[in-house]
Design an enzyme around this catalytic site. Structure first.
Site, short mmCIF file in Angstrom:
data_model
loop_
_atom_site.label_atom_id
_atom_site.label_comp_id
_atom_site.label_asym_id
_atom_site.label_seq_id
_atom_site.Cartn_x
_atom_site.Cartn_y
_atom_site.Cartn_z
N ASN A 122 1.67 5.47 6.89
CA ASN A 122 1.32 4.15 6.39
C ASN A 122 2.09 3.02 7.07
O ASN A 122 1.62 1.88 7.09
CB ASN A 122 1.57 4.10 4.88
N ILE A 139 0.82 -1.20 0.00
CA ILE A 139 0.00 0.00 0.00
C ILE A 139 0.86 1.25 0.00
O ILE A 139 0.58 2.21 -0.73
CB ILE A 139 -0.95 -0.01 1.21
N TYR A 143 -2.74 -5.63 17.56
CA TYR A 143 -2.91 -4.97 16.27
C TYR A 143 -4.24 -4.22 16.22
O TYR A 143 -4.30 -3.06 15.82
CB TYR A 143 -2.84 -5.99 15.14
#
Length: 249
Positions: free
Chosen positions: A79, A15, A143
């Site tokens: 990111n 990404i 996470y």
């Protein structure tokens, strides 16, 4: 008129690389960073910094390097991130430091480093959250928590530092990167797991890194100038459907 100066963390692949390529195609001046050496296939026009965003000093250096090379940073895209498949009971202190260090502290560090310049001349921050910060995935406790932090930080920055700074988040679903492939590979039956996940997408496909890059670039642009403090889910409709399956009715 000077070109936009964009910093994208974790831009070596997946990404992050798609986001770097998108801004570069728009004519922006782009700096990206990662913990490893510069990727061989990275466009020569992109400035590379080897850095660990979990370290405050490294985050400051990333912003300083961008300012020295291109000028004041106008767009920041956080990111960089890592994933861990463990429950709370299985998570070690080292696991916590790794995931929260990059996903949470790293996002915080870059935002703190870039805000002074943006408050003087304006800017846009786009953080990469996740649908895992909205709906808990099994055995991914830290996470999930790290992405919920990103969502909360996004709203706080928008409230505290507007109107000079807009801050939004993009929350991807299943985007076909190496991280997603690794997650499917851990299933008891990877092919069945992948087929089941695909069937739950109204869009009829998994996402591609370019899908996220398009959304990030739009949010950073003047086209989204009245949007701030929002978390945009980009998941092909995965989380909009009821968990009840049609075969039961």
């Amino acid at each position: 008129m000077s070109l936009p100066v964009v910093v994208v963390t974790g831009g070596s692949r997946g990404i992050g690389r798609a986001i770097v390529d998108k801004f570069l195609a728009q004519g922006c001046q782009v700096l990206t960073c990662g913990r490893g050496v510069r990727p061989r296939d990275l466009d020569p026009a992109v400035e590379w910094v080897q850095a660990d965003v979990a370290r405050a000093a490294d985050a400051r250096f990333v912003v300083e390097r961008a300012e020295q090379r291109f000028g004041r940073v106008t767009v920041l895209v956080n990111n960089a991130g890592v994933q861990l498949e463990k429950t709370v009971l299985d998570t070690t202190d080292e696991d916590w430091d790794e995931v929260m260090g990059i996903n949470a502290r790293g996002t915080f560090n870059l935002c703190r480093a870039v805000l002074p310049g943006m408050l003087e001349g304006g800017g846009s921050i786009v953080n990469l959250g996740s649908i895992s910060g909205l709906c808990a995935d099994p055995a991914m406790a830290v996470y999930n928590a790290s992405k919920a932090f990103v969502h909360g930080l996004t709203r706080s920055i928008a409230v505290d530092h507007g109107p000079q700074v807009r801050c939004n988040a993009v929350s991807p679903g299943w985007i076909m990167t190496a991280m997603a492939e690794d997650a499917f590979a851990m299933a008891h039956d990877p092919d069945k797991a992948k087929a089941d996940a695909l069937a739950r997408h109204p869009a009829g496909r998994f996402g591609q890194p370019e899908d996220i890059a398009e959304t990030v670039a739009w949010l950073a642009s003047d086209a989204a100038r009245f949007i701030t403090g929002q978390c945009f889910v980009v998941d092909g409709g995965l989380t909009c459907a009821s968990p009840l399956q049609p075969r039961f009715f």
